[in-house]
Write a protein that holds these residues in place. Structure first.
Motif, PDB file in Angstrom:
ATOM      1  N   THR A  34      18.612  89.556  33.837  1.00  0.00           N
ATOM      2  CA  THR A  34      19.491  90.390  34.648  1.00  0.00           C
ATOM      3  C   THR A  34      19.799  89.695  35.973  1.00  0.00           C
ATOM      4  O   THR A  34      18.892  89.188  36.627  1.00  0.00           O
ATOM      5  N   THR A  35      21.069  89.697  36.307  1.00  0.00           N
ATOM      6  CA  THR A  35      21.479  89.057  37.562  1.00  0.00           C
ATOM      7  C   THR A  35      21.837  90.121  38.588  1.00  0.00           C
ATOM      8  O   THR A  35      22.494  91.112  38.254  1.00  0.00           O
ATOM      9  N   PHE A  36      21.387  89.913  39.804  1.00  0.00           N
ATOM     10  CA  PHE A  36      21.747  90.814  40.902  1.00  0.00           C
ATOM     11  C   PHE A  36      22.536  90.027  41.927  1.00  0.00           C
ATOM     12  O   PHE A  36      22.219  88.868  42.200  1.00  0.00           O
ATOM     13  N   GLU A  37      23.555  90.671  42.468  1.00  0.00           N
ATOM     14  CA  GLU A  37      24.273  90.051  43.586  1.00  0.00           C
ATOM     15  C   GLU A  37      23.528  90.391  44.869  1.00  0.00           C
ATOM     16  O   GLU A  37      22.775  91.379  44.917  1.00  0.00           O
ATOM     17  N   TYR A  41      20.265  96.525  44.661  1.00  0.00           N
ATOM     18  CA  TYR A  41      18.853  96.919  44.657  1.00  0.00           C
ATOM     19  C   TYR A  41      18.228  96.716  43.290  1.00  0.00           C
ATOM     20  O   TYR A  41      18.818  97.087  42.273  1.00  0.00           O
ATOM     21  N   LEU A  42      17.038  96.158  43.257  1.00  0.00           N
ATOM     22  CA  LEU A  42      16.294  96.057  42.001  1.00  0.00           C
ATOM     23  C   LEU A  42      15.618  97.392  41.719  1.00  0.00           C
ATOM     24  O   LEU A  42      15.518  97.829  40.583  1.00  0.00           O
ATOM     25  N   GLY A  58      16.373  82.693  43.192  1.00  0.00           N
ATOM     26  CA  GLY A  58      16.923  83.505  44.270  1.00  0.00           C
ATOM     27  C   GLY A  58      15.831  84.183  45.087  1.00  0.00           C
ATOM     28  O   GLY A  58      14.638  83.970  44.843  1.00  0.00           O
ATOM     29  N   GLU A  59      16.267  84.984  46.050  1.00  0.00           N
ATOM     30  CA  GLU A  59      15.288  85.611  46.948  1.00  0.00           C
ATOM     31  C   GLU A  59      15.510  87.121  47.037  1.00  0.00           C
ATOM     32  O   GLU A  59      16.646  87.588  46.971  1.00  0.00           O
ATOM     33  N   ALA A  60      14.397  87.830  47.197  1.00  0.00           N
ATOM     34  CA  ALA A  60      14.479  89.281  47.338  1.00  0.00           C
ATOM     35  C   ALA A  60      13.588  89.708  48.483  1.00  0.00           C
ATOM     36  O   ALA A  60      12.720  88.944  48.926  1.00  0.00           O
ATOM     37  N   GLU A  61      13.803  90.929  48.930  1.00  0.00           N
ATOM     38  CA  GLU A  61      13.057  91.412  50.098  1.00  0.00           C
ATOM     39  C   GLU A  61      12.442  92.762  49.753  1.00  0.00           C
ATOM     40  O   GLU A  61      13.127  93.634  49.212  1.00  0.00           O
ATOM     41  N   SER A 101      19.841  87.062  48.002  1.00  0.00           N
ATOM     42  CA  SER A 101      20.867  86.108  47.575  1.00  0.00           C
ATOM     43  C   SER A 101      21.201  86.485  46.132  1.00  0.00           C
ATOM     44  O   SER A 101      20.711  87.497  45.631  1.00  0.00           O
ATOM     45  N   GLN A 102      22.024  85.673  45.499  1.00  0.00           N
ATOM     46  CA  GLN A 102      22.204  85.956  44.065  1.00  0.00           C
ATOM     47  C   GLN A 102      20.863  85.753  43.381  1.00  0.00           C
ATOM     48  O   GLN A 102      20.205  84.723  43.580  1.00  0.00           O
TER      49      GLN A 102
END
Lengths: 155, 910
Positions: A34-37, A41-42, A58-61, A101-102
């Motif tokens: 699954t790709t998130f822009e 939100y995940l 990519g990176e998430a917070e 990020s993506q």
């Protein structure tokens, strides 16, 4: 990215280290990439948990809402597993995760995750190892925090 | 219904029976003649009686009447010759007599044919009548009784058990008359030839007629037992099928096996004894029939030799005797059948005589009333007892305005559900009285209660029809036009109508328009859809129906306008999807590109098989398709891909047990087939793919058909492969035979695809795998497009055609409850009774729907059985039922002005 590349990625995840490639391949096969822009939100704090994500790229917070204030908890990069706590404990999400990020992830559904643990107890042992390590880290953090606090209280 | 079968038959088929009896009587003289003729043939032309010389002649077909004594004075003694006949020599005379015999045989045959046809028609008519009457009674069973009967048993009785009755009814009077007549004729004939021979024959017949029915008594008893056991078996099987989940959940399948085994064993023993006895009787019958010729040959021969009987007579007696056992045996059979059928009839009738059955005039469709209910609904000592005599409702009294909004509250099982059923007149009071506007509700016909009152419960049933037809079901009380448009041939229609009348069936035409549009507040079929949409929106089912519509398919030829609009929607959506942020949601179908989110099969055909020629999941199993793949140079490639897939699947799934949910969700290969593929994979290691057995190659070649590169990620589709498949796609339209091409709906940006759903037609592409929140974002876009084109109503209309499945099983529980409520709302009746009908819906939605209904029923009666106290709060009155009695609500005890809480709990305002 082909299935074999995903297996390579999975092998780098601490949780899955030591599990045979064939089992990881099954996990990769049954999971959805699954790709998130950036900005999507995940998961959101308080939602029901139905899956966990493995970040491939990519990176998430991670943020947590405390008294209506969004508090930054941690940043996540590739090879990190996120969302597994909620599905393990069968509780609503304890934090919000947002793509910075993506973000390319492997979405592992709850059923799939438990099925794998059922079928391959080694994964459970690995999971315990990782959780124990986290506990140790947390304990160490706590002791450090207390050792800072104590002199202050003594004053 | 008549308790005795024969009285039943006589009552309904008297005239026809008499006609056939008359025909039987008319046939007997011809039968007698056909018996007598052999004697004449043997004695006269053959043995030469009356032919004194070689040239002697006789008169053939002479016809004269002996002059009776009292007229002899007038005409003199002798005969009155009416017709002198033809003068014939001996050989022509023989031929003439023989031809006459042939003629008589033909006449007898024609009589039999005619009698049988009439009998058959009569029997079938009566069977139709009987079945109709039984079914009619099912419709009039009291509701508590219906819940207890086993469907399978009732169906078996109406369908199978009365079937032999039909055959018998035709024979009931005719058969004994006809066979008795035949036997008697033959017996009299033998007696006339020789008294003693006749006596012997009569004696044997009598022995047969008395002994065999006695022996058969036990057979009949066994037959009855067999019928009961078989009926119980079918009922039990029905129960087991209904309880399938319980059986699996509790691992009781072997217990059920044992139970059925015992029943089957029981039936076997009954049937075996039946056969043993049957065949013994058969043996005895045959033996008796064979013994008599012995007496005839010995005794008759002796008489012929001694000259007290001539050869012709002996031959004729023998011929006549040969005719005798047949009718006698059939007569005995008839008698047995009579007893058998009487038992069946008794048993069936007994089952269809429940206590308190609805009188038939209660369901007369013409007894409706035009004016709405007004006045008060009054209960006076209303009591309802269940079968065991327990008072579920115990002398309740109340009074409220028929147009009030009343909540019935109380603990579950306390009687509130039963009170609702009583108010809906689905139960009849055991004692006490319930009146609506001074009319006893127990005396109102269903045409009033079933139209003026609507009742919805939580477990409402649906018929396996579309949503639209299920909604309209509540309006189909009687045919509203008399057109016979479906039966275009007036003769057929007339025949059908006549037969319907003869079998005592009602003259309702199922093809007429039954929908009472006015009762739904509509004018006719053209504006009913807007009413359907309105009620569905009121129960918040509109979004679901819209989704059903998007998933549905339409026939473009029937709805050209909608198809055109959907194509416009497709273009609009395509434009939106080109905007940044949306461009990765859908991979559109492009004739010149491989679609990574579609299956390989789809990419190859660039269309959907309509199912007529090709099975989309087993494309390569079709020899012509395979032949094409060969020529396109793809077949070997597919097998190679199949080999990779098979190896991966065997590797991934080999360790899982066959019931594992992963198989169904993810595998290309069914769990049962995995061992087969494991063997094939084993063979691949040793052999070249080209040298594999043909079966293996076929199995492998079909695997890639369902392969989706973006989803399965086995890396099978590279640029070269894409080119190969694209060139095969182009070749396909040239190479495949026309009937195959006609069976594929090709993807064409300019054309509507009738094999695909509305949604797929709008998207004209496949959602890209792995896009977060893709589903909801796509849905949002499609919604926007459809709103822009004002197409929602049309989509909704397609959604109304969604089939609900058996008992509505294709709908979720909450959807079923909403639909049931919508069906009741559509009818706009005076009083709506909602009996905990929203239990499967979340409380917030329940509240919304409840408010909607209360608003719609302002000024009309609404009776709401509340699952929780807080539901009841907003209603005009609350009836609180506990242990079958009314309790006075504490909060409103002050405003009741009735003599006492036990008799009058609450009084209406108007």
């Amino acid at each position: 990215m082909s299935l074999n590349d995903e297996v390579e990625t999975l092998r780098k995840v601490p949780l899955f280290r030591g599990i045979e490639p064939a089992k990881l391949k099954l996990l990769a096969f049954t999971s959805e990439r699954t790709t998130f822009e950036a900005g999507q939100y995940l998961m959101r704090q308080g939602e029901d948990a139905s899956c966990a994500y493995l970040i491939i790229e990519g990176e998430a917070e991670i943020t947590r809402e405390i008294n209506g204030q969004s508090v930054f908890v941690a940043a996540l990069g590739a090879n990190n597993f996120v969302g597994e706590m909620a599905i393990l404990m069968d509780q609503p999400r304890s934090a919000t995760v947002c793509a910075k990020s993506q973000l390319c992830t492997l979405k592992i559904t709850k059923d799939c995750f438990f099925q794998l643990i059922d079928d391959f107890p080694r994964i459970a042992i690995e999971l315990m190892r990782v959780l124990a390590q986290r506990l140790e880290t947390t304990t160490a953090d706590l002791i450090r925090a207390r050792s800072i606090d104590t002199p202050a209280a003594g004053n | 219904m008549e308790p005795k079968l024969f009285r039943y038959i006589w009552r309904y088929s008297r005239r026809e029976q008499l006609v056939v009896l008359g025909l039987v009587l008319a046939s007997l003289p011809f039968y007698y003649l056909s018996l007598d003729l052999p004697r004449l043939i043997v004695n006269q032309p053959i043995r030469g009686e009356g032919f004194d010389g070689p040239d002697a002649t006789r008169h053939f077909l002479d016809f004269s009447v002996a002059i009776p004594d009292f007229l002899q004075g007038l005409f003199g003694a002798g005969q009155w010759v009416l017709f002198e006949g033809f003068t014939l020599e001996r050989i022509p005379y023989l031929l003439a007599l023989s031809c006459t015999l042939l003629g008589l045989v033909a006449i007898n045959g024609l009589f039999k044919f005619q009698i049988n046809t009439l009998k058959g028609r009569m029997g079938e008519r009566m069977l139709r009548r009987l079945r109709y009457q039984l079914f009619d009674r099912v419709l009039r069973f009291p509701t508590p009784f219906v819940r207890r009967v086993k469907q399978a048993e009732i169906a078996t009785m109406i369908k199978d058990e009365v079937e032999p009755l039909g055959g018998f009814i035709g024979d009931a009077f005719v058969q004994p008359a006809f066979l008795g007549g035949l036997a008697l004729t033959a017996l009299i004939f033998i007696m006339l030839q020789n008294f003693w021979l006749g006596l012997v024959a009569a004696a044997v017949v009598l022995v047969q007629a008395f002994l065999i029915p006695k022996l058969r008594k036990r057979i009949l008893e066994l037959g009855r037992q067999r019928q009961l056991a078989a009926r119980a078996l079918s009922g039990r099987i029905g129960e087991i099928v209904d309880g399938a989940v319980e059986i699996h959940a509790h691992d009781t399948s072997n217990f059920e096996r044992a139970e059925i085994t015992r029943r089957l064993g029981n039936i076997f023993l009954i049937r075996f004894e039946l056969y043993r006895r049957k065949f013994f009787v058969k043996f005895l019958n045959n033996f008796l029939a064979q013994v008599t010729p012995f007496i005839f040959y010995a005794g008759g021969g002796y008489l012929a030799i001694t000259g007290s009987m001539d050869i012709g007579q002996l031959v004729a007696a023998l011929v006549a005797y040969k005719e005798l056992p047949g009718p006698v045996k059939e007569l005995i059979d008839w008698d047995q059948q009579r007893l058998d059928v009487q038992i069946k009839y008794d048993q069936v009738i007994e089952q269809f005589h429940p206590p308190q059955m609805l009188a038939s005039n209660m369901q007369d469709p013409g007894r409706h009333r035009a004016d709405p209910f007004s006045g008060d609904i009054v209960a006076a000592n209303l009591t309802w007892e269940d079968d065991c005599g327990v008072k579920i409702i115990d002398s309740i009294s109340f009074r409220f305005d028929a147009r009030a909004h009343v909540a019935i509250a109380g603990p579950a099982g306390g009687g509130k559900e039963t009170l609702a059923l009583l108010l809906a007149r689905l139960l009849f009071p055991s004692s006490g009285k319930l009146t609506v506007g001074d009319q006893d509700i127990a005396e109102l016909p269903e045409a009033v209660t079933g139209r003026r009152i609507s009742y919805v419960a939580g477990d409402s049933n649906f018929f396996p029809l579309s949503i639209r037809d299920n909604l309209l079901y509540g309006l189909k009380h009687r045919p509203l036009d008399k057109l016979d448009t479906e039966l275009d041939d007036p003769k057929t229609a007339e025949l059908a109508r006549m037969e319907t009348a003869r079998a005592g069936n009602p003259d309702f035409n199922i093809f007429a328009d039954w929908v009472d549009y006015a009762a739904a507040g509509a004018v006719g079929p053209y504006d009913i859809d807007s009413r359907l949409r309105a009620v569905i929106t009121r129960v918040t089912l509109d979004e679901d129906i819209y989704q059903f519509g998007l998933r549905g398919t339409i026939n473009p030829h029937e709805q050209p306008q909608l198809t055109g609009n959907l194509l416009i929607a497709r273009q609009l959506l395509a434009k939106m999807l080109r905007e940044p942020g949306y461009d990765s949601l859908i991979e559109p179908f492009d004739p010149d590109a491989y679609n990574h989110n579609a299956t390989l099969g789809e990419n190859l055909l660039f269309g959907t098989p309509t199912g007529a020629k090709l099975d989309p999941r087993h494309l390569t199993e079709d020899p012509i398709m395979r032949d094409f793949l060969h020529r396109a140079g793809l077949w070997d490639t597919l097998i190679e891909m199949g080999a990779v897939i098979a190896q991966t699947m065997v590797e991934l799934f080999a360790d899982l047990n066959p019931g594992h949910p992963f198989f169904e969700q993810y595998s290309f290969i069914a769990a049962d087939d995995l061992p087969v593929f494991a063997e094939i994979v084993g063979r691949i290691r040793k052999l070249d793919l080209g040298n594999l057995p043909e079966d293996d190659r076929l199995a492998l070649g079909n695997l890639p058909v369902g392969y989706i590169e973006a989803r399965h990620r086995l890396g099978l589709i590279d640029a070269d492969m894409e080119d190969m498949i694209l060139s095969a796609r182009r070749q396909l339209t040239r190479d495949l035979p026309p009937d195959y091409l006609a069976a594929i709906e090709f993807y064409d940006p300019e054309r509507y695809n009738s094999a695909a759903s509305l949604m797929d037609n709008i998207l004209f592409g496949r959602p890209v795998y792995g896009q977060a929140e893709a589903q909801s974002r796509i849905g949002q876009l499609v919604s926007e497009v459809l709103d822009e084109l004002a197409l929602r109503g049309e989509i909704f209309r397609v959604g109304l055609d969604f089939q609900t499945g058996l008992g509505g099983k294709l709908l979720a529980a909450g959807q079923r409850q909403k639909l049931a409520l919508a069906r009741a709302l559509l009818r706009q009746s005076d009083i709506l009774i909602v009996n905990e009908a929203l239990s499967a819906i979340d409380p917030a939605s329940q509240a919304i729907i409840r408010d909607n209904i209360r608003a719609d029923y302002r000024g009309k009666g609404l009776i709401w059985v509340a699952a929780h106290e807080d539901e009841a709060r907003e209603f005009d009155h609350i009836l609180r039922v506990e242990d079958g009695r009314l309790c006075v609500p504490q909060d409103s005890a002050s405003d009741h002005d009735s003599p006492g809480p036990a008799t009058m709990a609450h009084t209406g305002r108007a």
